[in-house]
Design an enzyme around this catalytic site. Structure first.
Site, short mmCIF file in Angstrom:
data_model
loop_
_atom_site.label_atom_id
_atom_site.label_comp_id
_atom_site.label_asym_id
_atom_site.label_seq_id
_atom_site.Cartn_x
_atom_site.Cartn_y
_atom_site.Cartn_z
CG HIS A 73 -0.15 0.14 2.54
ND1 HIS A 73 0.59 -0.90 3.07
CD2 HIS A 73 0.02 1.19 3.38
CE1 HIS A 73 1.15 -0.50 4.20
NE2 HIS A 73 0.83 0.76 4.41
CG ASP A 128 1.58 4.87 5.02
OD1 ASP A 128 1.08 3.75 5.18
OD2 ASP A 128 2.72 5.17 5.39
CG HIS A 154 5.06 1.02 3.07
ND1 HIS A 154 4.42 2.13 2.57
CD2 HIS A 154 4.55 0.82 4.31
CE1 HIS A 154 3.57 2.58 3.46
NE2 HIS A 154 3.61 1.80 4.54
NE ARG A 209 2.10 4.81 11.02
CZ ARG A 209 1.22 3.99 10.45
NH1 ARG A 209 1.60 3.16 9.51
NH2 ARG A 209 -0.01 3.99 10.86
C1 SIN Z 1 3.29 0.74 7.90
O1 SIN Z 1 2.71 0.29 6.93
O2 SIN Z 1 3.23 1.94 8.16
C2 SIN Z 1 4.05 -0.16 8.82
C3 SIN Z 1 5.28 -0.72 8.23
C4 SIN Z 1 5.99 -1.59 9.20
O3 SIN Z 1 5.62 -1.68 10.38
O4 SIN Z 1 6.96 -2.26 8.80
#
Ligand code: SIN
Length: 281
Positions: free
Chosen positions: A105, A107, A256, A272
Site C-alpha cells: 500500500h 499510506d 510498502h 511512527r
Molecule cells: C506501515 O505500513 O506503516 C508499517 C510498516 C511496518 O511496520 O513495517
C-alpha cells in the site's frame, strides 16, 4: 556533521550516514537529507538514540505533522502525534497497533490529501536465534511506471482510480461511521511527484476499487496487472531493521508492506510519524 549518502544495491533506498538526529541539524545538512529523500524514495539512519520530542522536531523539518487515525488509540504518552506500532502486550492488553500495513500500500491513499512521508523509529526489533524478523519491503513505483511499455502508458494516461478505505471491494460490510469519515476518493493512477515531477504508478490491489469510466472487468484487469507490476522483484528494496534505525519513505513514489514473520515472545516496537502531503495530480 559530515553527511554521507550511501545508496542501497536496489532501485531505491539510501543510507544517510554521519548524522546524529539528537543534535540540531544545520540548513545545509537538512537540505542534503531532503535531496536524498527526493532522489531515493526511502532513506534510513542507523543507530539513532533520540527522544520522542527529538523525533517530532526532526519530522517537523519536512512539514506539518499529520495526525493518524491509529494515533487516536495508540500514541506515545505526551506525544499524541507519534503512533505506536507494536505486538507487545501489557497485562494481556495490546500496547500499540498490532498489524499495520501487511499488504502492499501507499499510506492513506484513500484520503483526499495523502501524507507526503512516513517515518518509523525502531525501538525494538524482533529476532529469533539471531535472525532478524519484521522487515519492511518497499517498491519503487516510479521505476515501475518507467518500465511500462509505451502502449500501456498511453492506455492509462489520464485515468483516475477510486480509492476506498472501507473494504467494500473485499465484500466486507462497510461500517457507516468509517464511510462517512473516509468516503471514496478519486486520484490519478499515474501520479506526478509534486517536488521532482517524476511520474509513478499510484495504484494497489486493496484500496483501488474502480477506474473511473471503465467497465468493472476492464478496470479489475488493469488494477491487478498494474498493482502486481509495481511489486516485481526488480523494483524492490527490503529493509532489515536494526534497533535505533529511522526509516522514512515517500508515499508518492514508494509503496510498502510490513513482513509479519514474528510473534511474541519476539517483540517489535516502532514509533511512527506522518507528514502532510499534497493532493495527488
Ligand atoms: C506501515 O505500513 O506503516 C508499517 C510498516 C511496518 O511496520 O513495517
Amino acid at each position: 556533521m559530515s553527511i554521507k549518502v550511501v545508496p542501497t544495491a536496489a532501485v531505491l533506498g539510501a543510507e544517510i550516514a554521519g548524522v546524529d538526529l539528537s543534535r540540531p541539524l544545520d540548513d545545509a545538512t537538512f537540505a542534503a537529507i531532503e535531496r536524498a529523500y527526493d532522489e531515493y524514495g526511502v532513506i534510513f539512519f542507523r543507530g539513532q538514540s533520540i527522544t520522542p520530542a527529538q523525533h517530532v522536531a526532526f519530522t517537523r523539518r519536512f512539514g506539518e505533522i499529520e495526525f493518524n487515525i491509529f494515533g487516536e488509540r495508540w500514541s506515545v504518552p505526551g506525544n499524541p502525534e507519534i503512533v505506536v506500532l507494536s505486538n507487545i502486550t501489557e497485562g494481556g492488553r495490546p500496547t500499540g497497533v498490532r498489524r499495520a500495513g501487511e499488504n502492499w500500500h501507499s499510506d492513506m491513499i484513500y484520503s483526499p490529501r495523502p501524507p507526503r512521508a512516513t517515518m518509523l523509529h525502531a525501538i525494538e526489533v524482533p529476532e529469533l536465534h539471531g535472525l532478524t524478523l519484521g522487515d519492511t519491503a518497499f517498491a519503487n513505483a516510479a521505476a515501475a511506471y518507467e518500465a511500462l511499455p509505451d502502449s500501456m502508458k498511453r492506455c492509462i494516461e489520464g485515468l483516475k482510480g477510486v480509492f476506498d478505505f472501507t473494504g467494500r471491494k473485499r465484500g466486507e460490510a462497510p461500517d457507516p461511521a468509517t464511510v462517512q469519515r473516509y468516503p471514496p476518493v478519486e486520484h490519478p493512477i499515474v501520479r506526478t511527484h509534486s517536488r521532482t515531477g517524476v511520474r509513478c504508478l499510484y495504484i494497489n490491489r486493496d484500496d483501488c476499487t474502480k477506474i473511473v469510466g471503465l467497465p468493472h472487468d476492464e478496470a479489475e484487469a488493469l488494477i491487478v496487472a498494474l498493482s502486481d507490476h509495481v511489486i516485481k522483484p526488480e523494483f524492490l528494496y527490503r529493509h532489515r531493521w536494526r534497533r535505533g534505525d529511522i526509516v522514512m519513505w515517500d508515499n508518492c513514489t514508494v509503496q510498502h508492506k510490513a513482513i509479519i514473520d514474528y510473534d511474541l515472545p519476539q517483540r517489535r516496537l516502532m514509533h511512527r510519524l506522518t507528514i502532510a502531503g499534497t493532493v495527488p495530480k
